[in-house]
Write an enzyme that holds these catalytic residues in place. Structure first.
Site, short mmCIF file in Angstrom:
data_model
loop_
_atom_site.label_atom_id
_atom_site.label_comp_id
_atom_site.label_asym_id
_atom_site.label_seq_id
_atom_site.Cartn_x
_atom_site.Cartn_y
_atom_site.Cartn_z
N GLY A 11 0.89 -1.24 0.13
CA GLY A 11 0.03 0.13 0.09
C GLY A 11 0.78 1.21 -0.01
O GLY A 11 1.88 1.19 0.48
N LYS A 12 0.35 2.29 -0.54
CA LYS A 12 1.11 3.39 -0.49
C LYS A 12 -0.02 4.61 -0.47
O LYS A 12 -1.02 4.79 -1.11
CB LYS A 12 1.80 3.81 -1.88
CG LYS A 12 2.64 4.89 -1.84
CD LYS A 12 3.79 4.79 -2.82
CE LYS A 12 4.53 6.21 -3.04
NZ LYS A 12 5.60 6.13 -4.25
N GLY A 13 0.18 5.73 0.37
CA GLY A 13 -0.54 7.00 0.53
C GLY A 13 0.17 8.19 0.42
O GLY A 13 1.54 8.16 0.17
N SER A 14 -0.54 9.32 0.87
CA SER A 14 -0.06 10.65 0.49
C SER A 14 0.99 11.02 1.82
O SER A 14 1.81 11.64 1.76
CB SER A 14 -0.95 11.63 0.78
OG SER A 14 -1.80 11.58 1.90
N PHE A 15 1.04 10.22 2.91
CA PHE A 15 1.77 10.23 4.01
C PHE A 15 2.79 9.28 4.18
O PHE A 15 3.70 9.32 5.16
CB PHE A 15 0.97 10.50 5.44
CG PHE A 15 0.12 11.70 5.22
CD1 PHE A 15 0.52 13.08 5.15
CD2 PHE A 15 -1.24 11.55 5.15
CE1 PHE A 15 -0.28 14.10 5.21
CE2 PHE A 15 -2.33 12.65 5.22
CZ PHE A 15 -1.66 13.87 5.21
N GLY A 16 2.83 8.00 3.73
CA GLY A 16 3.62 7.06 3.69
C GLY A 16 3.31 5.83 2.90
O GLY A 16 2.57 5.69 1.91
N SER A 17 3.68 4.66 3.37
CA SER A 17 3.46 3.38 2.74
C SER A 17 3.27 2.37 3.80
O SER A 17 3.61 2.40 4.99
CB SER A 17 4.73 2.97 1.69
OG SER A 17 5.94 2.94 2.34
N ALA A 18 2.71 1.06 3.29
CA ALA A 18 2.65 -0.20 4.10
C ALA A 18 3.49 -1.17 3.33
O ALA A 18 3.29 -1.48 2.01
CB ALA A 18 1.33 -0.34 4.07
N ASP A 129 -12.10 8.23 10.97
CA ASP A 129 -11.66 8.20 9.74
C ASP A 129 -12.18 6.73 9.56
O ASP A 129 -11.69 6.02 8.66
CB ASP A 129 -10.29 8.29 9.48
CG ASP A 129 -10.09 8.31 8.02
OD1 ASP A 129 -11.04 8.64 7.29
OD2 ASP A 129 -8.92 7.98 7.54
#
Length: 612
Positions: A11-18, A129
């Site tokens: 996973g990857k988002g605007s604040f980091g990754s998984a 959230d």
């Protein structure tokens, strides 16, 4: 980070990754969430640290499992959480390909989510959230609520006003910039359940203003008719515009339609807790299985930290227990040896010894257990550390005994290889001979030393000796025990201390030794009782004086073998009570002083038994 092996990025988002990682020692998969701190606002950094702190304190079956967390080079906040093989709910909806989930599955998921939210709200935590991409599924299709990056700990008024979250799941009061509380999570959860049932988002628009209008007017399409009215009513109640009439998580868990699912989830949790409890102590059926004690010292697994039940109590609590594995029996041997040492350190004298003839515990009901078969003589105060045979149930007549070779046995017992007797192993060595029980406490050929009181003459008169020899055929008398009282039985057991090498010359010393052997005056017909006071300092001093005098005499005459036998009980590491040797010495001293009073002809009639 050195403990984990990187597998892939999931996973990857605007604040980091998984990242999917594997623990090198546990060989278990986890998710490493890396939140970037560089080039981020102070608020974002504060949220990352808050998420790390919050999730580390949460422990709930329907919230993602926390494993570890750290800050890496002041650039990343790293959080290790449990890996959910089923992915998130958004992926599950896509994989359904338009096929609606069963209502039972949706109700189960709803109950699990409500339990997780109830846990958070009871701890004054808002998730803020809740959405399908933050709801994860395990391999067993159970719920795990995750992603606490926007979570907030509420103050005393239980309200907050910051506008955060995903717009499609935001509640009307949040969009209206009105302070909101835990009911905002219920709205977001209602949106998720609606999406899981309808397979489409509850609120969707092309622009933000149109989305806000739909949310404020609560304009949603009806759920499919395949779902029941109570279920659709539940979802509708969660999407009420007014937060005051919107139910809480606790209210929803009490809804009649969800009660069967609540009970089912709780039952599964209880079964899971039972499986994760530490193992119990071995049952008595496994402990007392048939086997023979043939080796004294073995290494056995520990019984546990508490050891709240002794081995004897296990046998008493389970009368139907039978012996099985040698390993379990060896553990008992090890345990009993510890008890013997512990009891002897407190000055407990055990005056009963079972010969090599086999003995077996017969099983009788509680009403028949009226006779106690153990025979324990206490020197000084009673020892609380001795584990007695329970008198309230089926009782074993075999008692941890600690006889040394300094206590002689009869010839018959010697012929049965008693000389090779091991005091640690032998206590329960032959547990298999039949027809012995608590109601018939019967011991085959026991060497018993009657201990006379200080004021009483310990020798027979000639008349008593003749009576004893005539009644030698009588046997099988019962054994009783009352504190320091010993009642002897079976055939007359003559015990002669052979202190002279040359017996045939008929010297006075030989006669004295023969007379000393007759001091164990056990008469089967009268079952004579002898009492003594082990706490009397006068008697103990007199006995010790006699022991020293007799030892000096043997040393002076060069009779080292007999001196070795006499002093052997006082060596280091012995578990038998030393009072036995003291009273023997007392008998020998009085025997020497009263030699003239003994009939020599009677003493020659006593059968000779060599000192073991």
């Amino acid at each position: 980070m050195e403990q984990y092996e990187f597998l892939e990025q999931i996973g990857k988002g605007s604040f980091g990754s998984a990242l999917l990682v594997r623990h090198k020692h546990e060989k278990k998969k986890y998710v490493l969430k890396k939140i970037r701190l560089a080039r981020q606002t102070q608020r974002t950094r504060r949220s990352a640290h808050q998420e790390m702190e919050l999730i580390s304190k949460m422990r709930h079956p329907f919230i993602v499992e926390y494993k570890d967390s750290w800050v890496e080079k002041a650039c990343y906040v790293c959080i290790v959480i449990g890996y959910c093989e089923g992915g998130d709910m958004a992926q599950a909806i896509k994989k359904s390909n338009g096929v609606h989930f069963q209502e039972e599955k949706l109700c189960k998921w709803l109950v699990q989510l409500l339990m997780g939210l109830e846990y958070l709200h009871s701890n004054h935590i808002l998730h803020r959230d809740v959405k399908c991409s933050n709801i994860f599924l395990t391999k067993e299709q159970d719920i795990r609520l995750g992603d606490f990056g926007l979570a907030k700990i509420l103050t005393s008024d239980d309200l907050t006003s910051s506008v955060v979250g995903t717009p499609s799941y935001m509640c009307p009061e949040l969009l209206a910039d009105i302070p909101y509380g835990s009911k905002s999570d219920i709205w977001s959860l209602g949106c998720c359940i609606y999406e899981m049932a309808y397979l489409k988002p509850a609120f969707k628009a092309f622009d933000m203003q149109a989305l806000i209008n739909k949310i404020n007017k609560t304009i949603v399409s009806p759920l499919p008719a395949k779902y029941s009215g109570p279920f659709r009513g539940l979802v509708k109640s969660m999407l009420r515009k007014n937060p005051e009439v919107r139910p809480s998580a606790s209210d929803l868990l009490r809804h009649p339609h969800l009660q069967p699912y609540v009970l089912d989830v709780k039952l599964r949790l209880n079964n899971l807790r039972r499986k994760t409890l530490p193992p119990e102590l071995p049952s008595s059926k496994r402990i007392m299985k048939k086997a023979h004690f043939s080796e004294p010292a073995v290494t056995c697994p520990a019984f546990g930290e508490r050891q709240h039940r002794s081995l004897w109590n296990d046998r008493a609590l389970n009368p139907e227990a039978e012996e099985d594995t040698a390993s379990s029996i060896k553990c008992i041997s090890r345990r009993i040896s510890d008890l013997s040492i512990e009891s002897s350190s407190k000055g407990t004298l055990i005056c009963k010894q079972v010969s090599s003839s086999a003995c077996k515990v017969s099983k009788y009901p509680l009403a028949k257990s009226s006779v106690t078969s153990r025979r324990i003589m206490e020197t000084g105060r009673r020892s609380d550390h001795l584990h007695p045979v329970s008198g309230g149930g089926t009782t074993s007549k075999i008692i941890p005994s600690a006889r040394r070779t300094s206590l002689p046995l009869t010839k018959r017992a010697t012929n049965q290889e008693v000389a090779a007797y091991n005091p640690i192993v032998g206590i329960l060595q032959n547990v298999k001979s039949p027809e012995y029980s608590i109601n018939e406490p019967q011991v085959d050929k026991i060497a018993i030393f009657p201990l006379a009181p200080y004021e009483q003459d310990i020798f027979f008169t000639p008349m008593q000796r003749k009576t004893s020899s005539k009644s030698s055929s009588v046997s099988d008398r019962s054994i009783t025990k009352d504190k320091c009282t010993v009642q002897t039985h079976t055939t007359w057991q003559g015990i002669q201390l052979n202190m002279v090498d040359n017996i045939s010359d008929g010297s006075s010393s030989s006669d004295q030794n023969a007379t000393a052997g007759a001091s164990s005056h056990t008469t089967s017909s009268s079952s004579r009782r002898c009492r003594f006071d082990p706490s009397s300092y006068r008697q103990r001093a007199d006995a010790l004086e006699g022991l020293l005098e007799f030892s000096a005499r043997l040393l002076q005459e060069g009779r080292y073998d007999e001196l070795n036998v006499l002093l052997k009980p006082f060596g280091p590491g012995k578990v038998s009570p030393r009072e036995t040797a003291i009273w023997i010495a007392k008998s020998l001293k009085e025997n020497r002083d009263k030699t003239k009073m003994v009939d020599l002809n009677v003493s020659r009639e006593i059968p000779h038994v060599g000192l073991l």
